[in-house]
Motif scaffolding. Structure first.
Motif, short mmCIF file in Angstrom:
data_model
loop_
_atom_site.label_atom_id
_atom_site.label_comp_id
_atom_site.label_asym_id
_atom_site.label_seq_id
_atom_site.Cartn_x
_atom_site.Cartn_y
_atom_site.Cartn_z
N GLU A 132 0.81 -1.21 0.00
CA GLU A 132 0.00 0.00 0.00
C GLU A 132 0.85 1.27 0.00
O GLU A 132 0.44 2.29 -0.56
N ASP A 133 2.05 1.26 0.60
CA ASP A 133 2.88 2.45 0.61
C ASP A 133 3.26 2.91 -0.79
O ASP A 133 3.34 4.11 -1.07
N ASP A 169 1.15 9.34 8.58
CA ASP A 169 1.63 8.78 9.85
C ASP A 169 1.56 9.79 10.99
O ASP A 169 1.56 9.42 12.16
N TYR A 170 1.52 11.08 10.64
CA TYR A 170 1.46 12.13 11.66
C TYR A 170 0.03 12.57 11.95
O TYR A 170 -0.19 13.58 12.64
N GLY A 171 -0.95 11.83 11.44
CA GLY A 171 -2.34 12.09 11.76
C GLY A 171 -2.92 13.31 11.09
O GLY A 171 -3.94 13.86 11.56
N PRO A 182 4.23 7.97 -1.68
CA PRO A 182 5.08 7.82 -0.49
C PRO A 182 5.07 9.05 0.41
O PRO A 182 5.06 8.92 1.64
N ILE A 183 5.06 10.23 -0.19
CA ILE A 183 5.03 11.46 0.62
C ILE A 183 3.71 11.59 1.36
O ILE A 183 3.68 11.90 2.56
N LEU A 223 5.35 19.29 -2.03
CA LEU A 223 6.57 18.51 -1.80
C LEU A 223 6.83 17.54 -2.95
O LEU A 223 7.99 17.33 -3.34
N SER A 224 5.77 16.96 -3.49
CA SER A 224 5.93 16.04 -4.62
C SER A 224 6.47 16.78 -5.84
O SER A 224 7.32 16.26 -6.57
#
Length: 338
Positions: A73-74, A260-262, A253-254, A275-276
Motif C-alpha cells: 500500500e505504501d 503517519d502524523y495524523g 510515499p510522501i 513537496l511532490s
C-alpha cells in the motif's frame, strides 16, 4: 515503433528498450532508494519496505495488488507502472509480427482492434464470473484494451495524413470546447467518490475515457490555436508535463508519510503535493535530464526514412544533448545564480 519501421524496415528492439530504460528506471530507482532510506530512519520496520521495493522493481505490483493490496500500500501506485512495463515487454514483438503479416495498412488497424475487442470480452467474462474489482481494474490483461486503442490510433494517424480529408481537418478545432467541458464534467461531476461502478468495466472505460481521449489527442495533433492548445502550451503546463512522471512516483510515499502524523487529507494534499512537485523537479534536473540527453544523442536525425510514409501529424524534431531543457523554475534559478 512506426518510426523504426520507416527508418530501418524493422523494429530496433535494443534501442527501443534502451530508450524505455533511460526514461523510466533511473527516477524509479531514486524514489525507491529515498523510500527505503526514510523507512529505515523514520518508519520501521524496514524488511517489509524492502519487499515492497522488490515487488515494484520486478513490475508485478499490479497483480500483487489484486491478491494482497495491504502488502504494497505504501507504493501501491506502482501498479500502473507495472502495467506499462508489461505492455513494453509484450507489444514490440507482437507489433513486429503484425507488421510483418499485414504491413502498415488498414488491416493492421483491424488486427489491433481485434486484440482490443478480445481483451474487452475477457474482462466482461471475468466480471460476469464475479471477479473482484481489483482484478478488473489493475491487471494488465484487463486493462490492455485501452493501450491497444492508442496503438490503433497511432497507425490511423499514419495512414490518414493531414490534408487528406479537409472536412475532417476543419472539424478538429471545433471539438476543443466540447472535449474540455466533457473532461471537466466527467472528472468533477460524474465520477463517483467511491470509484467506478460495474458499467465502467462493461463499456464505461472505453466510451467515457479511451474514445474521448483519442479524439482529444487527435484534435491536439491535427489543429492549432484552440483553447486546449492555449492551456497545454502554457509554460506552467509544459513544466508540469516534463516532471509529471516524477510527481506520479513521489506523491504517494510522501502522502503516506504525512498520514503517519495524523494529518487530515486536506492538510496532506496541501503539504504533500507541493513537496511532490519539488521532489519531481529535483529528480528531473539532477537525474532524469541527463538520461534523457543520452537517450536523445543515441537517436540521430534521419534525413529520409527508409520506408516513406505520411507524417503522423505531430510536429517533432530529434533533440541533441544540449536541447533537453530544464524545467522553467530550475532555468530561472540557474539564470539568477549566473
Amino acid at each position: 515503433l512506426l518510426r523504426d519501421v520507416d527508418r530501418h524496415g524493422a523494429i530496433a528492439f535494443r534501442k527501443f528498450y534502451a530508450r524505455r530504460f533511460a526514461r523510466i528506471v533511473p527516477p524509479l530507482l531514486l524514489m525507491l532508494a529515498a523510500y527505503l532510506l526514510f523507512t529505515w530512519l523514520l518508519r520501521p520496520p524496514f524488511l517489509p519496505a524492502l519487499g515492497r521495493t522488490a515487488i515494484a522493481l520486478t513490475y508485478i505490483s499490479n497483480y500483487w495488488y489484486v491478491f494482497d493490496p495491504k502488502t504494497i500500500e505504501d507504493i501501491g501506485h506502482t501498479w500502473t507502472l507495472s502495467t506499462e512495463e508489461q505492455f513494453y515487454l509484450l507489444w514490440p514483438l507482437t507489433f513486429a509480427l503484425l507488421v510483418k503479416r499485414f504491413g502498415v495498412t488498414w488491416r493492421l488497424v483491424g488486427a489491433i482492434c481485434a486484440i482490443a475487442a478480445a481483451i474487452w470480452a475477457w474482462r466482461v467474462s471475468l466480471l460476469l464470473d464475479g471477479a473482484d474489482w481489483r482484478r478488473l481494474y489493475t491487471a494488465f490483461d484487463t486493462r490492455a484494451d485501452a493501450l491497444m486503442a492508442g496503438c490503433a490510433m497511432a497507425v490511423v494517424l499514419r495512414l490518414v495524413p493531414p490534408g487528406a480529408y479537409p472536412a475532417l481537418d476543419r472539424l478538429w478545432p471545433k471539438l476543443a470546447w466540447p472535449l474540455l467541458i466533457y473532461w471537466v464534467a466527467i472528472t468533477f461531476l460524474f465520477w463517483p467518490a467511491y470509484g467506478p461502478n460495474l458499467n465502467y468495466y462493461y463499456f464505461g472505460s472505453m466510451v467515457c475515457g479511451v474514445l474521448p481521449g483519442m479524439l482529444a489527442l487527435t484534435m491536439l495533433a491535427r489543429s492549432h490555436g484552440t483553447i486546449c492548445h492555449r492551456i497545454f502550451e502554457r509554460q506552467e503546463a509544459v513544466f508540469l508535463g516534463r516532471i509529471f512522471y516524477g510527481v506520479y512516483l513521489w506523491h504517494l510515499p510522501i502522502l503516506n508519510f504525512l498520514n503517519d502524523y495524523g494529518l487530515s487529507w486536506q492538510l496532506r494534499l496541501l503539504i504533500g503535493l507541493p513537496l511532490s512537485i519539488v521532489a519531481a523537479t529535483l529528480s528531473y534536473a539532477l537525474l532524469e535530464r541527463h538520461f534523457l540527453r543520452r537517450r536523445a544523442v543515441a537517436q540521430p536525425a534521419v534525413a529520409q526514412p527508409a520506408v516513406s510514409g505520411p507524417d503522423l501529424g505531430f510536429t517533432s524534431r530529434p533533440r541533441t544533448g544540449r536541447d533537453v531543457p530544464l524545467p522553467l523554475p530550475v532555468r530561472r534559478l540557474s539564470t539568477s545564480r549566473s
